[in-house]
Design a protein around this motif. Structure first.
Motif, PDB file in Angstrom:
ATOM      1  N   ILE A  17       0.980  -1.120  -0.014  1.00  0.00           N
ATOM      2  CA  ILE A  17      -0.079   0.034  -0.046  1.00  0.00           C
ATOM      3  C   ILE A  17       0.744   1.213  -0.097  1.00  0.00           C
ATOM      4  CG2 ILE A  17      -1.972   1.245   1.141  1.00  0.00           C
ATOM      5  CD1 ILE A  17      -2.703  -1.522   0.202  1.00  0.00           C
ATOM      6  N   LEU A  18       0.535   2.126  -0.610  1.00  0.00           N
ATOM      7  CA  LEU A  18       1.348   3.593  -0.923  1.00  0.00           C
ATOM      8  C   LEU A  18       0.336   4.401  -0.777  1.00  0.00           C
ATOM      9  CD1 LEU A  18       3.555   5.256  -1.691  1.00  0.00           C
ATOM     10  CD2 LEU A  18       3.200   5.416  -3.932  1.00  0.00           C
ATOM     11  N   VAL A  19       0.689   5.474   0.488  1.00  0.00           N
ATOM     12  CA  VAL A  19      -0.269   6.593   0.545  1.00  0.00           C
ATOM     13  C   VAL A  19       0.483   7.867   0.340  1.00  0.00           C
ATOM     14  CG1 VAL A  19      -1.713   7.788   2.370  1.00  0.00           C
ATOM     15  CG2 VAL A  19      -1.487   5.242   2.417  1.00  0.00           C
ATOM     16  N   TYR A  20       0.150   8.886  -0.427  1.00  0.00           N
ATOM     17  CA  TYR A  20       0.735   9.842  -0.643  1.00  0.00           C
ATOM     18  C   TYR A  20       0.003  11.136  -0.772  1.00  0.00           C
ATOM     19  CZ  TYR A  20       0.015   9.146  -5.549  1.00  0.00           C
ATOM     20  OH  TYR A  20      -0.615   9.214  -6.994  1.00  0.00           O
ATOM     21  N   ASN A  21       0.377  12.486  -0.740  1.00  0.00           N
ATOM     22  CA  ASN A  21      -0.399  13.605  -0.734  1.00  0.00           C
ATOM     23  C   ASN A  21      -1.580  13.309   0.034  1.00  0.00           C
ATOM     24  OD1 ASN A  21       1.737  14.368  -2.389  1.00  0.00           O
ATOM     25  ND2 ASN A  21       0.274  14.113  -4.379  1.00  0.00           N
ATOM     26  N   ASP A  22      -1.280  12.744   1.179  1.00  0.00           N
ATOM     27  CA  ASP A  22      -2.443  12.956   2.202  1.00  0.00           C
ATOM     28  C   ASP A  22      -3.850  12.031   1.953  1.00  0.00           C
ATOM     29  OD1 ASP A  22      -1.076  14.364   3.987  1.00  0.00           O
ATOM     30  OD2 ASP A  22      -1.962  16.154   3.348  1.00  0.00           O
ATOM     31  N   TYR A  23      -4.076  12.048   0.727  1.00  0.00           N
ATOM     32  CA  TYR A  23      -5.249  11.464   0.199  1.00  0.00           C
ATOM     33  C   TYR A  23      -5.179  10.263  -0.891  1.00  0.00           C
ATOM     34  CZ  TYR A  23      -7.997  15.130   2.785  1.00  0.00           C
ATOM     35  OH  TYR A  23      -8.405  15.736   3.792  1.00  0.00           O
ATOM     36  N   GLU A  24      -3.843  10.244  -1.489  1.00  0.00           N
ATOM     37  CA  GLU A  24      -3.940   9.214  -2.557  1.00  0.00           C
ATOM     38  C   GLU A  24      -3.683   7.659  -1.982  1.00  0.00           C
ATOM     39  OE1 GLU A  24      -4.639  10.006  -5.646  1.00  0.00           O
ATOM     40  OE2 GLU A  24      -5.055  12.049  -4.686  1.00  0.00           O
ATOM     41  N   TRP A  25      -4.330   6.833  -2.224  1.00  0.00           N
ATOM     42  CA  TRP A  25      -4.161   5.382  -1.788  1.00  0.00           C
ATOM     43  C   TRP A  25      -3.974   4.451  -2.896  1.00  0.00           C
ATOM     44  CZ3 TRP A  25      -6.477   0.637  -1.785  1.00  0.00           C
ATOM     45  CH2 TRP A  25      -6.287  -0.241  -0.762  1.00  0.00           C
ATOM     46  N   VAL A  26      -2.966   3.583  -2.856  1.00  0.00           N
ATOM     47  CA  VAL A  26      -2.786   2.816  -4.005  1.00  0.00           C
ATOM     48  C   VAL A  26      -2.297   1.211  -3.244  1.00  0.00           C
ATOM     49  CG1 VAL A  26      -1.613   2.389  -6.176  1.00  0.00           C
ATOM     50  CG2 VAL A  26      -1.496   4.529  -5.204  1.00  0.00           C
ATOM     51  N   ALA A  27      -2.963   0.252  -3.935  1.00  0.00           N
ATOM     52  CA  ALA A  27      -2.726  -1.134  -3.577  1.00  0.00           C
ATOM     53  C   ALA A  27      -1.844  -1.871  -4.978  1.00  0.00           C
ATOM     54  CB  ALA A  27      -4.019  -1.933  -3.099  1.00  0.00           C
ATOM     55  N   TYR A  28      -0.974  -2.506  -4.420  1.00  0.00           N
ATOM     56  CA  TYR A  28      -0.246  -3.141  -5.723  1.00  0.00           C
ATOM     57  C   TYR A  28       0.705  -4.218  -4.977  1.00  0.00           C
ATOM     58  CZ  TYR A  28       3.978  -0.578  -4.035  1.00  0.00           C
ATOM     59  OH  TYR A  28       5.069   0.105  -3.350  1.00  0.00           O
ATOM     60  N   MET A  29       1.610  -4.708  -6.074  1.00  0.00           N
ATOM     61  CA  MET A  29       2.413  -5.767  -5.743  1.00  0.00           C
ATOM     62  C   MET A  29       3.844  -5.153  -5.900  1.00  0.00           C
ATOM     63  SD  MET A  29       1.345  -9.158  -7.489  1.00  0.00           S
ATOM     64  CE  MET A  29      -0.354  -9.805  -7.337  1.00  0.00           C
ATOM     65  N   ASN A  30       4.806  -5.044  -5.125  1.00  0.00           N
ATOM     66  CA  ASN A  30       6.111  -4.824  -5.564  1.00  0.00           C
ATOM     67  C   ASN A  30       6.806  -6.114  -5.849  1.00  0.00           C
ATOM     68  OD1 ASN A  30       6.879  -6.365  -3.180  1.00  0.00           O
ATOM     69  ND2 ASN A  30       7.269  -4.169  -1.946  1.00  0.00           N
ATOM     70  N   ASP A  31       8.209  -6.021  -6.338  1.00  0.00           N
ATOM     71  CA  ASP A  31       8.959  -7.134  -6.720  1.00  0.00           C
ATOM     72  C   ASP A  31       9.331  -8.129  -5.593  1.00  0.00           C
ATOM     73  OD1 ASP A  31       9.188  -5.908  -9.234  1.00  0.00           O
ATOM     74  OD2 ASP A  31      11.166  -4.986  -8.803  1.00  0.00           O
TER      75      ASP A  31
END
Length: 508
Positions: free
Chosen positions: A469-483
């Protein structure tokens, strides 16, 4: 009361001439003592007569409109449930002679052999697949749905692994159209990947093949060696856009099937490619926005097309892509399709995205569909693998999907990180990636850049969904797979004897 001497008339109901019991439909407010008394019985008689009756859970749990025995004999057919789609209570189910619970449970099975619950609904989650009650079909604990057929959530058909493990790289041949984040097909790591799925070549209105939109990269593909080069046709846009959706729909019909299969086969053979991948994602779908509902028989037409293509390309690799959603996979006669192809690319990503908003069915525990959920949730991926193997596909023919992008959302509340946190809808308000320039979609490369350049960006691993999970600019939320996550999952799928993984997409 008796007005004279004599014996009381036996008012107890008698079994029917065919051996079936005399039955009674439970009314609202009924209880066993009342039913017994009105039929000259004891409560213990009711209990004894109904040990094999469908839906019988004891006198303390009578369901209105259910049928029970008030005499000895074989149990009655259960009453229909108006919205049931599986099981013995599906409307218009013909009467059968064997009305034991175990026999009734096998009536009207679900598509893909998914679980059927007591209320006649098909699904893949514990609500549909967990057995409650005493473990016999048609017996459930109060307040539960309880599975009646095809129960359980375990991967099956995985006793044999692949002869060789496949690691597929999907390559977006149009990536040069982006303002940044370019990749050349010759940069695909041949020491890591066994196959390139070159995406996508076009099918024309006359069912021919066109490389015009990706000609430069395609020419480079032809000069490559040391890797299996597979031409991919279709994809999400070709399957759903008004200008192109009809090509596959019409192409697999009897009138056009020979032409489409011949043109694809001739193209693969002429160019010496190792295989072809058909990514028609939604045959038979009734709910694609912006295009007409499909013919429910499209899946069968698709199967016949694959049979024909296999006859024309006996020594080439043929694969298809398939959705990891029960709603859409049920349009595929997937077990029979698996017999015609070398492998199936199983799209175990995009499990959640902005399109969940407002849906009561897409997110377990979130009836409004606007909760932050990972599109690569590991538990849901496992359930999807259970579904396709229970449908009859052997594990070694399944390429499990991994992703090199995340699905992004704009949070309603800054700092909220739990599964019940909400996102803004109905259209995506997420910040688009610098290069992919699409709201709700951010590449792994773009996220790596954000983590380097944005001092407020925060990464964490969500253990429950096994997602980054990456959260940035307070409100941006992203779910993904890293390597690291992809490698961990790849090794896990290997241990379960799956055929390999397919990465969408290596240029991200």
């Amino acid at each position: 009361v008796c007005c004279s001497k004599g014996t009381l008339r036996d008012r107890r109901p008698k079994r029917n001439p065919d051996g079936s019991c005399a039955s009674y439909s439970v009314q609202q407010g009924d209880y066993c003592a009342k039913i017994a008394a009105s039929n000259g019985l004891k409560v213990s008689d009711i209990e004894t007569f109904n040990k094999q009756t469908w839906g019988w859970s004891g006198c303390e749990n009578l369901f209105p409109d259910s049928k029970l025995c008030v005499s000895a004999g074989t149990p009655p057919m259960p009453a229909p449930i108006s919205n049931a789609v599986c099981g013995p209570q599906k409307p218009n189910t013909p009467k059968v002679t064997d009305t034991r619970r175990s026999a009734l449970a096998e009536l009207n099975g679900c598509p893909l052999n998914v679980c059927c619950n007591f209320w006649g609904q098909c699904g893949t989650t514990p609500l549909f697949c967990d057995i409650t009650g005493d473990g016999t079909p048609g017996h459930v604990n109060p307040g539960t749905a309880g599975c009646i057929s095809n129960c359980g959530q375990k991967i099956v058909n995985n006793g044999v692994g692949p002869k060789s493990y496949r690691n597929i790289a999907y390559f977006e041949a149009w990536n040069g159209d982006r303002p940044c984040l370019y990749m050349d097909v010759t940069d695909v790591d041949k020491s890591h990947y066994s196959h390139i799925h070159f995406s996508f070549l076009d099918l024309t209105e006359t069912f021919g093949v066109s490389t015009a939109n990706v000609q430069d990269q395609y020419d480079k593909l032809l000069d490559m060696d040391g890797i299996n080069r597979v031409a991919a046709f279709g994809g999400w846009a070709a399957s759903t856009q008004p200008s192109t959706y009809w090509i596959f729909r019409e192409g697999v019909k009897p009138a056009n099937r020979e032409k489409l299969a011949s043109n694809i086969a001739a193209f693969i053979s002429l160019h010496g490619l190792e295989g072809v991948d058909i990514d028609w994602e939604y045959p038979g779908a009734q709910d694609m926005i912006g295009i007409p509902a499909a013919d429910p028989l499209e899946g069968e037409n698709y199967l016949e097309f694959l049979k024909l293509l296999r006859r024309k390309l006996p020594n080439k690799s043929i694969s298809i892509a398939a959705p990891a959603s029960y709603w859409y996979l049920r349009g595929f006669p997937i077990k029979k399709m698996a017999e015609q192809v070398g492998y199936i690319v199983y799209m175990t990503y995009d499990l959640h995205a902005q399109w969940d908003y407002g849906s009561s069915w897409t997110q377990e525990g979130c009836p409004t569909g606007d909760c932050l959920r990972s599109h690569v949730n590991a538990t849901e991926t496992y359930n999807a693998l259970v579904m396709i193997t229970k449908a009859g596909v052997e594990s070694h023919k399944i390429q499990v999907g991994v992703s090199s992008y995340g699905r992004s959302f704009r949070q309603v509340e800054a700092g909220c990180i739990g599964p019940m946190c909400k996102y803004v809808g109905s259209d995506s308000a997420a910040e688009p990636g610098r290069c992919t320039n699409t709201r709700g979609y951010v590449s792994n490369a773009e996220m790596n850049e954000i983590m380097v350049k944005n001092s407020g960006a925060r990464w964490f691993r969500d253990e429950e969904s096994d997602s980054d999970i990456l959260v940035y600019n307070d409100y941006e939320w992203v779910a993904y797979m890293n390597d690291e996550n992809k490698l961990r999952r790849t090794n896990y799928y290997k241990s379960l004897n799956f055929g390999g993984v397919s990465d969408w997409a290596v240029d991200l």
